[in-house]
Scaffold this motif. Structure first.
Motif, short mmCIF file in Angstrom:
data_model
loop_
_atom_site.label_atom_id
_atom_site.label_comp_id
_atom_site.label_asym_id
_atom_site.label_seq_id
_atom_site.Cartn_x
_atom_site.Cartn_y
_atom_site.Cartn_z
N ASP A 123 0.92 -1.14 0.03
CA ASP A 123 0.06 0.06 -0.01
C ASP A 123 0.90 1.33 0.08
O ASP A 123 0.60 2.18 -0.58
N VAL A 127 0.78 4.04 -2.91
CA VAL A 127 0.81 5.84 -2.43
C VAL A 127 1.76 6.32 -3.27
O VAL A 127 1.57 7.34 -3.82
N VAL A 131 1.53 9.17 -6.15
CA VAL A 131 1.99 10.48 -5.92
C VAL A 131 2.84 10.99 -7.06
O VAL A 131 3.04 11.89 -7.76
N TYR A 146 2.49 15.96 3.70
CA TYR A 146 2.25 14.68 4.42
C TYR A 146 3.53 13.84 4.82
O TYR A 146 3.58 13.23 5.64
N PHE A 147 4.48 13.69 3.66
CA PHE A 147 5.76 13.10 3.87
C PHE A 147 6.43 13.75 5.05
O PHE A 147 7.14 13.26 5.66
N ARG A 174 -5.00 17.03 -3.47
CA ARG A 174 -5.66 16.10 -2.75
C ARG A 174 -6.64 15.44 -3.45
O ARG A 174 -7.02 14.32 -3.47
N ARG A 175 -7.34 16.34 -4.21
CA ARG A 175 -8.41 15.56 -4.98
C ARG A 175 -8.07 14.64 -6.23
O ARG A 175 -8.33 13.65 -6.51
N PHE A 177 -5.36 13.09 -6.25
CA PHE A 177 -4.55 11.85 -5.78
C PHE A 177 -5.73 10.91 -5.28
O PHE A 177 -5.47 9.69 -5.60
N ALA A 178 -6.83 11.47 -4.62
CA ALA A 178 -7.81 10.68 -4.30
C ALA A 178 -8.46 10.02 -5.40
O ALA A 178 -8.80 8.82 -5.21
N TYR A 181 -5.97 7.44 -6.74
CA TYR A 181 -5.82 6.55 -5.42
C TYR A 181 -6.98 5.44 -5.54
O TYR A 181 -6.84 4.26 -5.60
N LEU B 43 -11.73 11.48 0.04
CA LEU B 43 -10.71 12.19 0.63
C LEU B 43 -10.15 11.72 1.92
O LEU B 43 -9.02 11.98 2.10
N ALA B 46 -7.98 9.00 0.88
CA ALA B 46 -6.58 9.27 0.43
C ALA B 46 -5.84 9.89 1.59
O ALA B 46 -4.58 9.83 1.60
N GLU B 47 -6.29 10.81 2.44
CA GLU B 47 -5.60 11.12 3.59
C GLU B 47 -5.07 10.27 4.46
O GLU B 47 -3.97 10.38 4.97
N ALA B 49 -4.26 7.36 3.44
CA ALA B 49 -2.99 6.55 2.93
C ALA B 49 -1.71 7.57 2.98
O ALA B 49 -0.84 6.89 2.88
N LEU B 50 -2.18 8.84 2.66
CA LEU B 50 -0.87 9.68 2.57
C LEU B 50 -0.18 9.83 3.88
O LEU B 50 1.11 9.82 4.00
#
Lengths: 200, 565
Positions: A123, A127, A131, A146-147, A174-175, A177-178, A181, B43, B46-47, B49-50
């Protein structure tokens, strides 16, 4: 102003005074941060290592230009991001499409991998894969947010953006990525988009 | 809350900056709006996961790599912040100092007087000389004694001899270190006793030789060197003095130096030739080098340890005499006059040159970080890489005979091909068991063909920063199965990161083609002899066959391959 001997500023001053151990300590302190920034942006441990090395080479050479107006970590982040963006620009667009040859085809290789690479969870790898497939600006804000856990203000400092810019980019990132993902979780080929987004 | 307000609230919700009241309104809206519920669910997923991505530790060896890339002069100096009064004083002070110097005659302080160039500066060598050998400064003043007046001063610089010939740099050899300072360059330049050498001997010592000796008596070696370089070589050595040497187009002085290193001989000029005098043979005490085969496939990927290998250079010192040491890799030399006082004997130190101004502790600490650039000097049983590639023909891991197919001009069989076939490997003194350092291989120029054996790696370099290795696995019915590693970067193929793939290439009328991913280049290939293929690099692609079967620790950039079993 009292400066702790172990503070970044004191270490930089010590390094500029000719103490190489100070650079070693700065390196040890920030190597993981820098490497993870590079890894997050580039998505490739080897490229990340190269860029992290380049970052520290630049730090070594340009430590005298650090004026202490911002945090040393911010300065380092900014150098790392610039190095990574430069690396992204240099990446050839054909990086993954060279085996398209009439007489060449990839062969199944059941032998053991030639080296033991990083053992990542699936997982987490997914991610990072998603990204890396985003456009560079989205990558940058997600990685830093985030990282690396930077605040909006710190991201703005590192990237040289305004605060509203950071918020807008992060919102879109964010959107984006979501959506990707979620698609990957449903079985889409996540790696397919990577080649298209290699160059900024 | 309406849907259009929901988007803005979601951002604050994700940032955990939403007020409790707004949070309640958000949840209430999501409960009744499937679209917004799906949005916040995606979202939030995703949050999570990040945020689940854990940081990776930085790979080891980065600090060494950083230090390998920076030079002492790269260290930034503290910035001086001059105020305007000080800035205004600088030109005035400079002018005053200039006038003062003219008035007194140009002469550096006694403590700093030294080392003006009789020969040009040579890179990478520091030769401290005793004070007694220092020559006066070459700039003289015609000012007459007792008369003041800077306007009458005439400066006459001494002529400077022409620059020394620079050996061509090996394409994969690291760039020689530049002098850290002008003082170092001057000191390096001032120690060559050219007056002791005839031009014929100088030319002979620069003459390239290609020889392979394996535990052969020094006398026999000398005879062959006489034939190879057409220079008299006189040997005074006991019969047990034997040398192992492998040189390809290396300068004669290089071979002589290796011989002296192994036998403890002193090399001295003797007329138009050289003399090797062995006073304390060391070969009789040392066991002959045993060539240990490398493992077929190393089991553990060894981390490249520059520090451990770099600190395990050979011990011992040899008196080395060299008329021209400008093309030597960086070394520190200690110069002392010979017993008869007519020449200078250089003792080559094994310690890498410390950065200028470095303390003893720093030098010691940095010593371990020095990359092992001077691979040709690390093995007593090994010859060196040649500064220039072989003139033409096929080079390869197994090229004893003329190649088949359109490989170009047939390469010279015999020692040259054999030299490439059997690179020396030896254990480093004190190294861990199984740790070996294969010698660097000769790399042909772009466009030259190489012959590679099935199963053995062929080193690949594309342009300045793409490195890789090709391993032909088998040829069946004109189809080559191969494994290819390639990456962009510093040349190290160990660890994760390099692109590796196994593929098959079918040979057509023009031979086969192996694309090199990421580079838009390709290698052409054709079946060679039995269990061999011929590779034809094109353009900026160069290849070098090896006797390696794995890429662990392979450093293509430095031509230094370190195996850790």
């Amino acid at each position: 102003m009292t400066v702790s001997p172990d503070s970044d500023l004191a270490l930089v001053q010590s390094f500029l005074d000719g103490n190489p151990e100070a650079f070693d300590r700065l390196f040890l302190k920030y190597q993981d941060y820098v490497f993870n920034i590079c890894l997050g942006i580039l998505g490739n441990p080897d490229d990340a290592r190269d860029c992290a090395q380049e970052t520290f080479v630049r730090i070594y050479r340009k430590a005298g230009e650090f004026r202490g107006r911002a945090a040393f970590s911010t300065w380092i982040y900014r150098i790392a991001v610039n190095v990574c963006v430069g690396a992204l620009r240099k990446r050839p667009r054909t990086a993954v499409a060279s085996l398209e040859d009439d007489h060449v085809r990839e062969a199944p290789d059941g032998s053991a991998p030639p080296w033991h690479g990083l053992q990542q969870k699936d997982d987490e790898r997914l991610v990072r894969q998603v990204v890396t497939a985003l456009i560079p600006d989205y990558r940058l804000v997600l990685v830093l947010r985030y990282f690396q856990g930077l605040s909006y203000e710190e991201i703005a400092q590192v990237l040289g953006w305004t605060l509203p810019q950071v918020k807008i980019k992060l919102h879109r990132a964010r959107r984006s990525f979501a959506a990707r993902y979620a698609a990957c979780l449903e079985g889409a080929d996540c790696a397919a988009d990577q080649a298209a987004s290699r160059s900024p | 809350m309406k849907c259009r307000d929901f988007a803005g609230a979601v951002e604050r919700y994700l940032d955990e900056t939403l007020s409790p009241a707004d949070g309640e309104a958000l949840r209430h809206h999501a409960a009744g709006c499937p679209a917004c519920a799906a949005q916040i669910e995606a979202l939030a997923c995703a949050e999570r996961a990040l945020r689940s991505v854990a940081p990776h530790p930085a790979p080891p060896g980065m600090l060494d790599a950083v230090y390998a890339r920076v030079r002492p002069q790269d260290r930034p100096a503290r910035r001086f912040r001059w105020g305007w009064p000080a800035a205004a004083l600088v030109p005035a002070a400079a002018a005053a100092a200039f006038l003062l110097l003219l008035g007194r005659g140009v002469s550096p302080p006694v403590g700093e007087r030294s080392l003006h160039a009789r020969v040009p500066a040579l890179p990478g060598v520091s030769v401290p000389l005793p004070e007694t050998t220092l020559s006066p400064p070459p700039i003289h003043s015609s000012k007459t004694a007792g008369k003041q007046g800077p306007h009458k001063t005439v400066l006459k610089p001494q002529p400077v001899s022409p620059p020394a010939p620079v050996a061509p740099r090996h394409p994969l050899r690291p760039r020689p270190r530049r002098p850290a300072s002008n003082a170092e360059a001057r000191s390096a330049a001032a120690a060559v006793p050219e007056e002791n050498l005839s031009p014929a001997l100088l030319a002979a010592l620069q003459r390239p030789v290609t020889v392979v000796f394996r535990q052969e008596p020094l006398r026999a070696v000398a005879r062959q060197l006489v034939e190879a370089a057409d220079v008299p070589v006189h040997v005074e050595a006991p019969p047990e003095a034997r040398v192992s040497l492998q040189a390809r187009d290396a300068p004669l002085w290089f071979a002589l130096e290796k011989m002296a290193e192994q036998t403890g001989a002193v090399i001295e000029p003797a007329g138009n030739g050289v003399a090797l005098r062995v006073t304390a043979p060391r070969m009789a005490q040392a066991p002959p080098p045993v060539e240990r085969p490398l493992p077929a496939q190393p089991q553990v990927a060894g981390q490249r340890q520059m520090t451990s290998v770099g600190s395990q250079k050979l011990s011992g010192r040899s008196e080395v005499w060299s008329p021209r040491f400008g093309s030597l890799p960086e070394k520190e030399f200690e110069a002392k006059p010979s017993p008869d006082g007519d020449r200078l004997i250089l003792n080559r130190s094994r310690t890498p040159a410390a950065p200028e101004g470095a303390s003893a502790e720093e030098s010691s600490a940095r010593k371990g970080r020095e990359p092992l650039h001077d691979s040709e000097f690390t093995g007593s049983g090994a010859g060196g890489m040649s500064p220039a590639p072989l003139p033409d023909g096929l080079r390869g891991a197994a090229a004893p005979a003329a190649p088949s197919g359109n490989v170009g001009a047939a390469g010279p069989p015999g020692p040259r091909g054999q030299a490439a076939l059997t690179p020396e490997r030896r254990e480093l003194p004190g190294a861990a068991s199984g740790e070996q350092v294969p010698k660097a291989f000769e790399t042909p120029r772009a466009g030259e063909g190489v012959r590679a054996r099935i199963g053995w790696l062929v080193l690949i370099r594309v342009g300045p920063d793409w490195f890789g290795a090709l391993q032909p696995l088998r040829i069946t019915d004109g189809v080559l199965r191969y494994r290819l590693w390639i990456k962009r970067g510093d040349g190290r193929l160990d660890g994760a990161g390099a692109s590796v793939r196994t593929a098959e290439s079918r040979s057509g009328p023009q031979g086969g083609s192996i694309p090199l991913p990421g580079t838009s280049r390709r290698l052409r290939w054709a079946p060679g002899g039995e269990s061999e293929i011929d590779l034809f690099p094109t353009g900026p692609v160069v290849t070098a066959p090896t006797e390696l079967r794995g890429v662990h620790g392979l450093d293509a950039a430095a031509s230094q391959w370190i195996y850790c079993q």
